[in-house]
Design an enzyme around this catalytic site. Sequence first.
Site, mmCIF file in Angstrom:
data_model
loop_
_atom_site.group_PDB
_atom_site.id
_atom_site.type_symbol
_atom_site.label_atom_id
_atom_site.label_comp_id
_atom_site.label_asym_id
_atom_site.label_seq_id
_atom_site.Cartn_x
_atom_site.Cartn_y
_atom_site.Cartn_z
ATOM 1 N N ARG A 217 0.869 -1.178 0.000
ATOM 2 C CA ARG A 217 0.000 0.000 0.000
ATOM 3 C C ARG A 217 0.907 1.229 0.000
ATOM 4 O O ARG A 217 2.007 1.187 0.572
ATOM 5 C CB ARG A 217 -0.875 -0.012 1.260
ATOM 6 C CG ARG A 217 -1.887 1.118 1.273
ATOM 7 C CD ARG A 217 -2.746 1.081 2.512
ATOM 8 N NE ARG A 217 -3.536 2.300 2.615
ATOM 9 C CZ ARG A 217 -4.121 2.703 3.722
ATOM 10 N NH1 ARG A 217 -4.022 1.987 4.836
ATOM 11 N NH2 ARG A 217 -4.803 3.826 3.727
ATOM 12 N N HIS A 218 0.446 2.306 -0.624
ATOM 13 C CA HIS A 218 1.267 3.525 -0.614
ATOM 14 C C HIS A 218 1.514 3.964 0.840
ATOM 15 O O HIS A 218 0.748 3.621 1.750
ATOM 16 C CB HIS A 218 0.564 4.650 -1.384
ATOM 17 C CG HIS A 218 -0.784 4.979 -0.799
ATOM 18 N ND1 HIS A 218 -0.923 5.783 0.309
ATOM 19 C CD2 HIS A 218 -2.013 4.576 -1.147
ATOM 20 C CE1 HIS A 218 -2.200 5.869 0.616
ATOM 21 N NE2 HIS A 218 -2.893 5.141 -0.245
ATOM 22 N N ASN A 224 -4.409 10.906 4.457
ATOM 23 C CA ASN A 224 -4.467 9.835 5.473
ATOM 24 C C ASN A 224 -4.387 10.440 6.863
ATOM 25 O O ASN A 224 -5.091 10.036 7.781
ATOM 26 C CB ASN A 224 -3.294 8.849 5.336
ATOM 27 C CG ASN A 224 -3.386 7.965 4.117
ATOM 28 O OD1 ASN A 224 -2.380 7.495 3.600
ATOM 29 N ND2 ASN A 224 -4.599 7.729 3.633
ATOM 30 N N ARG A 265 0.060 9.323 -5.146
ATOM 31 C CA ARG A 265 0.679 8.653 -3.995
ATOM 32 C C ARG A 265 1.307 7.303 -4.348
ATOM 33 O O ARG A 265 2.348 6.941 -3.798
ATOM 34 C CB ARG A 265 -0.341 8.508 -2.855
ATOM 35 C CG ARG A 265 -1.690 7.881 -3.206
ATOM 36 C CD ARG A 265 -2.694 8.258 -2.113
ATOM 37 N NE ARG A 265 -4.026 7.667 -2.179
ATOM 38 C CZ ARG A 265 -5.040 8.130 -2.926
ATOM 39 N NH1 ARG A 265 -4.846 9.163 -3.729
ATOM 40 N NH2 ARG A 265 -6.238 7.563 -2.867
ATOM 41 N N GLU A 290 -8.009 3.892 -6.491
ATOM 42 C CA GLU A 290 -8.773 3.646 -5.257
ATOM 43 C C GLU A 290 -10.276 3.767 -5.508
ATOM 44 O O GLU A 290 -10.707 4.439 -6.460
ATOM 45 C CB GLU A 290 -8.312 4.640 -4.167
ATOM 46 C CG GLU A 290 -8.968 4.490 -2.802
ATOM 47 C CD GLU A 290 -8.902 3.078 -2.190
ATOM 48 O OE1 GLU A 290 -9.168 2.090 -2.888
ATOM 49 O OE2 GLU A 290 -8.610 2.984 -0.973
ATOM 50 N N HIS A 359 -4.031 0.703 -3.022
ATOM 51 C CA HIS A 359 -4.691 1.508 -1.985
ATOM 52 C C HIS A 359 -5.408 0.564 -1.018
ATOM 53 O O HIS A 359 -5.499 -0.637 -1.264
ATOM 54 C CB HIS A 359 -5.713 2.424 -2.642
ATOM 55 C CG HIS A 359 -5.120 3.328 -3.685
ATOM 56 N ND1 HIS A 359 -4.758 4.624 -3.417
ATOM 57 C CD2 HIS A 359 -4.831 3.118 -4.998
ATOM 58 C CE1 HIS A 359 -4.275 5.175 -4.524
ATOM 59 N NE2 HIS A 359 -4.311 4.280 -5.493
HETATM 60 O O1 F6P Z 1 -8.587 6.266 3.796
HETATM 61 C C1 F6P Z 1 -7.814 5.861 2.744
HETATM 62 C C2 F6P Z 1 -8.636 5.160 1.700
HETATM 63 O O2 F6P Z 1 -7.761 4.624 0.731
HETATM 64 C C3 F6P Z 1 -9.712 6.046 1.028
HETATM 65 O O3 F6P Z 1 -9.248 6.760 -0.095
HETATM 66 C C4 F6P Z 1 -10.772 5.041 0.675
HETATM 67 O O4 F6P Z 1 -12.025 5.637 0.441
HETATM 68 C C5 F6P Z 1 -10.743 4.178 1.911
HETATM 69 O O5 F6P Z 1 -9.386 4.088 2.278
HETATM 70 C C6 F6P Z 1 -11.266 2.782 1.708
HETATM 71 O O6 F6P Z 1 -11.388 2.171 2.962
HETATM 72 P P1 F6P Z 1 -12.821 2.004 3.665
HETATM 73 O O7 F6P Z 1 -13.610 1.193 2.691
HETATM 74 O O8 F6P Z 1 -12.524 1.269 4.912
HETATM 75 O O9 F6P Z 1 -13.436 3.353 3.868
#
Ligand code: F6P
Length: 405
Positions: A217-218, A224, A265, A290, A359
């Site tokens: 993962r980045h 973040n 990223r 992502e 991601h």
């Molecule tokens: O928070 C980082 C991330 O990569 C967001 O860009 C993405 O929406 C999310 O994680 C996905 O994770 P979750 O489905 O748990 O919200």
Amino acid sequence: METTIKKLCIAMVGLPARGKSTIALRLKESLEAENFTVSIFNNGEVRRSMLSANTAHADFFSPENHEGVEIREQIARQNMQAAVDFLASGGDIALLDATNITRARRMSICSGMSPIPVLFIECINEDKTLLATSIAHKTKISEFGHMTFPEALQNFEKRIQLYESQYETLRSEDNFVILNSLQNRVVREKVTDDIPHYPRIRDILVSDMIPNLYLVRHGETYFNRERRIGGDSRLTEKGLHQAEQLAKHFQNVQVPFIFTSTKTRTIQMAEIIAACQEKSVHVPLKELDEIDAGICESMTYDEIRKQHPQIHVARSMDKYRYIYPEGEGYITLQPRIQLGIKKALYLSGNAENIIIIGHQAVNRMILSYFLFRRMEDVPYIYIPQDKYFHIVSTQTKKLFELKKF
Ligand code: F6P
């Protein structure tokens, strides 16, 4: 006589850059692992080593160029004879790796190899972006060394067009498999004769071959830090440091391909890792972007809870199936991520090591492709930024480990 019957000739069929050589090599390695003696006879290699004059120019492949046609037919006959000799002197399976796109050529293979049965494997793949990437990689080989990149590209594309003008798909042949070489999916098959090892061969064709996939993962981004989702944020100091640590970790492992999303990223990470590699190609794939959070893009989880409480509740109730308004959900990510994995595997050929930098949601989906996880658990798989997953998935070995760097 019994031993002759057990021998087999496999002849590849397909336009250039359709994955024929990758499949041929995969068959060779997998069948050799089962103690068969296998050899590949590649017409392109003979052409490049035999002819001192450069044959990278598209004109060489024109059906109008009688000298070129004759040379290519001669190479095909030479390789066929080498395959016959190999099988006569103890070989089990001979693989003819060439385009073999005309019925006439295939008939001459069948009669030249007789009484050894011939199984034709046609590779098809019409994904435009993938072909463009694959062609761009091919033009970097030494055959095109004396040309500029645009010249090489133009000549290779023209060569493909010339082949296309004569192309005849498999139909009347007795034994064949038409394979979508991107999806590893059998599109059509016909097996009339007793083809030795057919179930084994078919199984190799439809399996993913992953010697070593490092799924990363980045590193930390500014988004973040604020628990902000989506967007196209850059890495923080800490994220850059994580990238450098990872680059150091892999500096003694040859990684010829690094796949990322098209987001800054992951690209930053790839550039830092590639800088520590002797030779590494970075390929950004849109399929690995992502999850698109639609109207919630760039918001923090807190903001979503306050401004769109219905989204927060609905998502927590069924995170896998929930689809963001104007965006995506895990459930809709699935086909896109699967295509991204297939593209990465296709483009990396039989590379020993590849890195995918993804991601959080993307990596969860990639992991669920290899691991059995109940759907409702997938959106909660732990995806750290200071560890990576090492995945091996071959015919004989399955490995899955989370490693710290
Ligand atoms: O928070 C980082 C991330 O990569 C967001 O860009 C993405 O929406 C999310 O994680 C996905 O994770 P979750 O489905 O748990 O919200």
